[in-house]
Motif scaffolding. Sequence first.
Motif, short mmCIF file in Angstrom:
data_model
loop_
_atom_site.label_atom_id
_atom_site.label_comp_id
_atom_site.label_asym_id
_atom_site.label_seq_id
_atom_site.Cartn_x
_atom_site.Cartn_y
_atom_site.Cartn_z
N PHE A 45 0.85 -1.19 0.00
CA PHE A 45 0.00 0.00 0.00
C PHE A 45 0.89 1.24 0.00
CE2 PHE A 45 -2.97 -3.03 2.19
CZ PHE A 45 -3.93 -3.05 1.19
N GLY A 46 0.60 2.16 -0.94
CA GLY A 46 1.45 3.36 -1.07
C GLY A 46 2.77 3.00 -1.71
N TYR A 47 2.70 2.25 -2.83
CA TYR A 47 3.92 1.70 -3.46
C TYR A 47 4.75 2.74 -4.19
CZ TYR A 47 2.41 2.30 -8.26
OH TYR A 47 2.02 2.88 -9.45
N TYR A 48 4.12 3.88 -4.65
CA TYR A 48 4.75 4.81 -5.60
C TYR A 48 5.95 5.54 -4.98
CZ TYR A 48 5.04 8.16 -9.40
OH TYR A 48 5.47 8.91 -10.46
N PRO A 49 7.07 5.74 -5.64
CA PRO A 49 7.34 5.40 -7.03
C PRO A 49 7.62 3.91 -7.26
CG PRO A 49 9.26 6.46 -6.08
CD PRO A 49 8.17 6.53 -5.04
N GLY A 50 8.09 3.18 -6.22
CA GLY A 50 8.13 1.75 -6.44
C GLY A 50 9.40 1.00 -6.04
N SER A 51 10.21 1.60 -5.16
CA SER A 51 11.44 0.88 -4.79
C SER A 51 11.12 -0.40 -4.00
CB SER A 51 12.41 1.77 -4.00
OG SER A 51 11.96 2.01 -2.69
N TRP A 52 10.05 -0.38 -3.22
CA TRP A 52 9.69 -1.60 -2.47
C TRP A 52 9.20 -2.68 -3.42
CZ3 TRP A 52 7.00 -0.79 2.93
CH2 TRP A 52 7.84 0.00 3.73
N VAL A 53 8.49 -2.25 -4.47
CA VAL A 53 8.03 -3.22 -5.48
C VAL A 53 9.26 -3.85 -6.17
CG1 VAL A 53 6.82 -3.45 -7.69
CG2 VAL A 53 5.82 -2.07 -5.87
N VAL A 69 -0.52 -0.62 -4.64
CA VAL A 69 -1.71 0.25 -4.66
C VAL A 69 -1.27 1.66 -4.28
CG1 VAL A 69 -3.95 0.70 -3.56
CG2 VAL A 69 -3.21 -1.67 -3.95
N ASP A 70 -1.67 2.64 -5.08
CA ASP A 70 -1.33 4.03 -4.73
C ASP A 70 -2.33 4.97 -5.41
OD1 ASP A 70 1.66 5.22 -3.60
OD2 ASP A 70 0.25 6.67 -4.50
N ILE A 71 -2.47 6.14 -4.82
CA ILE A 71 -3.37 7.14 -5.42
C ILE A 71 -2.71 7.83 -6.63
CG2 ILE A 71 -4.85 7.66 -3.45
CD1 ILE A 71 -2.93 9.81 -2.58
N LYS A 89 -5.43 3.47 -6.94
CA LYS A 89 -6.59 3.42 -6.04
C LYS A 89 -6.24 4.06 -4.71
CE LYS A 89 -9.37 -0.62 -7.25
NZ LYS A 89 -10.63 0.06 -7.51
N ASP A 90 -7.24 4.60 -4.07
CA ASP A 90 -7.11 5.05 -2.69
C ASP A 90 -7.41 3.84 -1.81
OD1 ASP A 90 -7.73 6.17 -0.12
OD2 ASP A 90 -8.02 8.10 -1.12
N ILE A 91 -6.62 3.63 -0.78
CA ILE A 91 -6.87 2.47 0.09
C ILE A 91 -8.29 2.51 0.65
CG2 ILE A 91 -5.89 3.53 2.17
CD1 ILE A 91 -4.89 0.68 2.92
N ASP A 92 -8.84 3.71 0.77
CA ASP A 92 -10.21 3.82 1.30
C ASP A 92 -11.26 3.23 0.36
OD1 ASP A 92 -9.79 4.87 3.84
OD2 ASP A 92 -9.43 6.86 3.00
N SER A 120 2.96 -1.41 4.12
CA SER A 120 2.45 -0.05 3.92
C SER A 120 3.52 0.97 4.28
CB SER A 120 1.21 0.23 4.76
OG SER A 120 0.89 1.62 4.64
N ASP A 121 3.88 1.77 3.27
CA ASP A 121 4.79 2.90 3.47
C ASP A 121 3.98 4.18 3.19
OD1 ASP A 121 7.23 4.17 3.91
OD2 ASP A 121 7.90 3.96 1.84
N MET A 122 2.65 4.07 3.32
CA MET A 122 1.79 5.21 2.97
C MET A 122 2.07 6.41 3.86
SD MET A 122 -2.02 3.86 2.09
CE MET A 122 -2.19 2.93 3.57
N ALA A 123 2.06 7.56 3.22
CA ALA A 123 2.23 8.81 3.96
C ALA A 123 1.21 9.80 3.41
CB ALA A 123 3.64 9.35 3.76
N PRO A 124 0.43 10.44 4.28
CA PRO A 124 -0.54 11.42 3.77
C PRO A 124 0.18 12.69 3.34
CG PRO A 124 -0.51 11.45 6.16
CD PRO A 124 0.46 10.38 5.74
C1 LIG Z 1 6.75 7.48 0.92
S1 LIG Z 1 5.77 7.11 -0.48
C2 LIG Z 1 6.07 5.40 -0.71
C3 LIG Z 1 7.43 5.07 -1.28
C4 LIG Z 1 7.53 3.62 -1.73
N1 LIG Z 1 7.53 2.72 -0.57
C5 LIG Z 1 8.75 3.32 -2.53
O1 LIG Z 1 9.54 2.49 -2.11
O2 LIG Z 1 8.90 3.87 -3.62
C6 LIG Z 1 4.15 7.17 0.19
C7 LIG Z 1 3.04 6.92 -0.81
O3 LIG Z 1 1.79 6.76 -0.12
C8 LIG Z 1 0.77 7.11 -1.04
N2 LIG Z 1 -0.53 7.28 -0.39
C9 LIG Z 1 -0.90 8.26 0.48
N3 LIG Z 1 -2.20 8.15 0.81
C10 LIG Z 1 -2.68 7.06 0.16
C11 LIG Z 1 -3.96 6.42 0.09
N4 LIG Z 1 -5.01 6.91 0.77
N5 LIG Z 1 -4.09 5.31 -0.67
C12 LIG Z 1 -3.03 4.82 -1.37
N6 LIG Z 1 -1.78 5.39 -1.37
C13 LIG Z 1 -1.61 6.50 -0.61
C14 LIG Z 1 1.32 8.39 -1.65
O4 LIG Z 1 0.67 8.69 -2.87
C15 LIG Z 1 2.81 8.05 -1.81
O5 LIG Z 1 3.11 7.65 -3.13
#
Ligand SMILES: C[S@@+](CC[C@H](N)C(=O)[O-])C[C@H]1O[C@@H](n2cnc3c(N)ncnc32)[C@H](O)[C@@H]1O
Length: 209
Positions: A45-53, A69-71, A89-92, A120-124
Amino acid sequence: MNFKVKDHYYKKAKEESYLARSIYKLDEINVKYAIIKTNDFVIDFGYYPGSWVQYCAKIVGDEGMIVGVDIQEINTKLKNLQNVLLLKKDIDQLNTIADLCTENTKININCANKFDVVLSDMAPKTTGIKMVDQENSLNLVRKVFDLLPIFLKVKGNIAIKIFEGGDGQNFLKEQKCKFEDFNYLRPKSTRSCSKEIFAIGKGYKGSKV
Ligand SMILES: C[S@@+](CC[C@H](N)C(=O)[O-])C[C@H]1O[C@@H](n2cnc3c(N)ncnc32)[C@H](O)[C@@H]1O
């Protein structure tokens, strides 16, 4: 000191072709706690940009799979990775595994299969108002824990980012009993100004949905 740390991990990620310096946080977690293994089915959850992937793809191999999954818009830089499914997608918006299957994707998810690992590395988006940022972060963490009975296999593992402070610690204390083993880690690559820590759970005991 902060900038030295940033420069070191930032440069290292560039040199090693990782999309973000966050890779070294997950690597430290996985070296210490061995939460991800070959053939695993992982959701990030919150994969973007994708280093964890990128990191997980190397570990799980051809028989494993990663769902990110990421917004944010889908990161096309990851398109050559096998067994990776990315969803905007938004996790919500997620309540069941079937909610991951609704898009026109290159990999079919077996909706009956739960995941071995939930990350989950999600950050608002931060507002600069400490209490608001803590609460927004905790809401994301709460949502991940709400999904565990539906998404995580019994005996499965988690690594979830949370910002220290507010009600976060109390919330996590309540979650501890759901795992055979529960720990916290502040990875060495975390910026010194950051309040983030990771909750790492191994051996999910399951719970009735
Ligand atoms: C710190 S980054 C993740 C970095 C990622 N782990 C990597 O290795 O590239 C946090 C991500 O959480 C996502 N995010 C924040 N709120 C979210 C939500 N409600 N649903 C899904 N993704 C969310 C953001 O868009 C952001 O891309």
